[in-house]
Design an enzyme around this catalytic site. Structure first.
Site, mmCIF file in Angstrom:
data_model
loop_
_atom_site.group_PDB
_atom_site.id
_atom_site.type_symbol
_atom_site.label_atom_id
_atom_site.label_comp_id
_atom_site.label_asym_id
_atom_site.label_seq_id
_atom_site.Cartn_x
_atom_site.Cartn_y
_atom_site.Cartn_z
ATOM 1 N NE ARG A 162 -53.878 -16.928 26.380
ATOM 2 C CZ ARG A 162 -54.110 -15.697 26.114
ATOM 3 N NH1 ARG A 162 -53.268 -14.551 26.672
ATOM 4 N NH2 ARG A 162 -55.165 -15.104 25.442
ATOM 5 C CB SER A 233 -58.013 -18.636 22.093
ATOM 6 O OG SER A 233 -58.049 -17.341 22.227
ATOM 7 C CD GLU A 328 -55.272 -20.074 25.245
ATOM 8 O OE1 GLU A 328 -55.058 -19.141 24.486
ATOM 9 O OE2 GLU A 328 -56.194 -20.106 26.184
HETATM 10 N N1 EPU Z 1 -58.183 -12.204 12.711
HETATM 11 C C1 EPU Z 1 -58.772 -12.658 11.898
HETATM 12 N N2 EPU Z 1 -59.648 -13.389 11.654
HETATM 13 C C2 EPU Z 1 -60.345 -14.148 12.702
HETATM 14 C C3 EPU Z 1 -59.640 -13.782 14.211
HETATM 15 C C4 EPU Z 1 -58.798 -12.798 13.970
HETATM 16 O O1 EPU Z 1 -58.305 -12.163 10.608
HETATM 17 O O2 EPU Z 1 -61.074 -14.781 12.663
HETATM 18 C C5 EPU Z 1 -57.206 -10.997 12.954
HETATM 19 C C6 EPU Z 1 -57.777 -9.740 13.632
HETATM 20 O O3 EPU Z 1 -58.443 -8.946 12.540
HETATM 21 C C7 EPU Z 1 -56.748 -9.241 13.979
HETATM 22 C C8 EPU Z 1 -56.029 -10.272 14.713
HETATM 23 O O4 EPU Z 1 -56.115 -11.340 14.102
HETATM 24 O O5 EPU Z 1 -55.944 -8.429 13.092
HETATM 25 C C9 EPU Z 1 -55.781 -10.445 16.135
HETATM 26 O O6 EPU Z 1 -57.275 -10.784 16.311
HETATM 27 P P1 EPU Z 1 -57.865 -10.552 17.935
HETATM 28 O O7 EPU Z 1 -57.745 -9.376 18.272
HETATM 29 O O8 EPU Z 1 -59.325 -11.086 18.004
HETATM 30 O O9 EPU Z 1 -56.886 -11.585 18.925
HETATM 31 P P2 EPU Z 1 -56.571 -12.844 18.716
HETATM 32 O O10 EPU Z 1 -54.875 -13.003 18.584
HETATM 33 O O11 EPU Z 1 -57.126 -13.800 17.758
HETATM 34 C C10 EPU Z 1 -55.879 -13.114 21.363
HETATM 35 C C11 EPU Z 1 -56.132 -13.765 22.539
HETATM 36 C C12 EPU Z 1 -57.525 -13.810 22.973
HETATM 37 C C13 EPU Z 1 -57.544 -12.411 23.395
HETATM 38 C C14 EPU Z 1 -57.451 -11.462 22.140
HETATM 39 C C15 EPU Z 1 -57.637 -9.862 22.300
HETATM 40 C C16 EPU Z 1 -54.580 -15.849 22.161
HETATM 41 C C17 EPU Z 1 -54.537 -17.261 22.019
HETATM 42 N N3 EPU Z 1 -55.867 -15.422 22.292
HETATM 43 O O12 EPU Z 1 -56.646 -13.490 20.484
HETATM 44 O O13 EPU Z 1 -57.707 -14.472 23.998
HETATM 45 O O14 EPU Z 1 -58.838 -12.068 23.946
HETATM 46 O O15 EPU Z 1 -56.188 -11.707 21.631
HETATM 47 O O16 EPU Z 1 -56.414 -9.655 23.415
HETATM 48 O O17 EPU Z 1 -53.521 -15.306 22.281
HETATM 49 C C18 EPU Z 1 -58.471 -16.657 25.045
HETATM 50 O O18 EPU Z 1 -57.136 -16.937 25.377
HETATM 51 O O19 EPU Z 1 -59.297 -17.592 25.138
HETATM 52 C C19 EPU Z 1 -58.783 -15.291 24.360
HETATM 53 C C20 EPU Z 1 -59.904 -15.259 23.689
#
Ligand code: EPU
Length: 332
Positions: A162, A233, A328
């Protein structure tokens, strides 16, 4: 070219914050933009894309710029790859749809990310194990200081999670005019992330099905900004060092994590959920009930309400885990 004074930005930010720009300029060509550059001297300037990663904390007292330069041109094509130049104003997901339809692979995992192509290159958008930097060859820009074109190679963009030079050392200095990418005619599926493989079960492994599976996952978890104001995010996922990681793992054996350069990335969504904030509201702002990394505008929230909620969330995550999470979203 469109020029307007005292312009409402409500439809230019996906949080739906009602605020105004002293002046708004939408340009249709490099020449248009070059023409207005002398007038920008001494004024605050903000260049926006689709407004999907922005939080306006008040009226903007300067000039807001927006590109209307679109187009997808093929610069080079072989049996294996295609090199395309994409106008900054091209809606990112329209590009992904077009690429998938043409059998050009490499960005299907970035399906349904809101925003425009120029901002995608500034922000280095990423999802499901892919980042846009993986396909970018160069970024064509115009200096807002001297009006000259400058091409940044991928290496010169200084890409990281990012991050890019356009957000850091060169912030505000260049307008992205177009982005040149190399896509592949061979499909190498990248389905190792989380629940993608599961979402694909029973479907043939094609780019079009990967795109559909990702659209389905995003639609389940992420609020549609056209219905509920949000900027995806709200925080970046923090990276902690090995000592901190081991402490946390001992206390929370089920904590999800990814090993990355320099430490361990912990999903901020998980931290926020554990801190008890998932689905909770403060005034007219709330932590989304299906993905705690997202803050939503329940309707008519002021930027101050959103900031207040985000600060409470940060504070509670820090007191529970000793981990600092940072936004972010760009505050303006
Ligand atoms: N999780 C939780 N609770 C929540 C959300 C997530 O426990 O409310 C846990 C999930 O179970 C999982 C882990 O956190 O084990 C990761 O969750 P997720 O796959 O939803 O991805 P993220 O790390 O929360 C990032 C990006 C997203 C992108 C997703 C998928 C960042 C800041 N965000 O989210 O990007 O879509 O991975 O690759 O890196 C964005 O930048 O606007 C965005 C949505």
């Amino acid at each position: 070219m469109l020029r307007q004074h005292n312009y409402s930005l409500k439809n230019n930010n996906t949080f739906g914050i009602d605020c105004r720009a002293a002046e708004f300029i939408e340009y249709d060509s490099v020449e248009d933009l070059q023409r207005v550059i002398p007038e920008l001297k001494g004024r605050r300037v903000l260049h926006i894309g689709g407004g999907s990663n922005l939080l306006f904390t008040g009226d903007f007292p300067g000039v807001v710029l927006h590109s209307r330069i679109k187009g997808i041109d093929i610069l080079d094509e072989t049996d294996e790859t295609v090199v395309i130049r994409v106008g900054a104003a091209e809606v990112w997901d329209d590009l992904v749809a077009y690429a998938v339809k043409n059998g050009w692979n490499g960005i299907e995992n970035l399906s349904l990310i809101p925003g425009e192509t120029g901002a995608a290159a500034v922000q280095n958008i990423g999802a499901y194990g892919t980042e846009v930097k993986d396909v970018i060859l160069s970024v064509e820009t115009l200096s807002l200081e001297n009006g000259k074109m400058r091409t940044f190679s991928n290496a010169e963009c200084g890409y990281a999670y990012r991050q890019s030079v356009f957000k850091k050392s060169l912030k505000g200095q260049y307008a992205v005019i177009s982005v040149t990418m190399r896509l592949s005619k061979q499909f190498s599926p990248n389905v190792g992330y989380g629940n993608i493989r599961q979402a694909l079960e029973g479907r043939e492994l094609t780019a079009s099905n990967v795109r559909q599976a990702i659209i389905d996952i995003r639609n389940q978890k992420l609020p549609d900004p056209k219905v509920t104001g949000n900027a995806g995010s709200f925080f970046v996922n923090p990276v902690v060092d090995a000592d901190k990681f081991n402490d946390l793992r001992q206390q929370y054996p089920d904590m999800p994590y990814y090993e990355v350069e320099g430490g361990f990335k912990i999903p901020a969504g998980w931290l926020i959920e554990q801190a008890g904030w998932k689905g909770r509201a403060l005034g007219r702002a709330a932590v989304h009930d299906r993905q705690a990394l997202v803050i939503v505008n329940l309707g008519g929230a002021s930027a101050a309400e959103i900031v207040r909620l985000s600060e409470r969330v940060r504070k509670d995550v820090f007191s529970k885990f000793g981990v600092s999470i940072s936004p972010e979203v760009n505050f303006v």
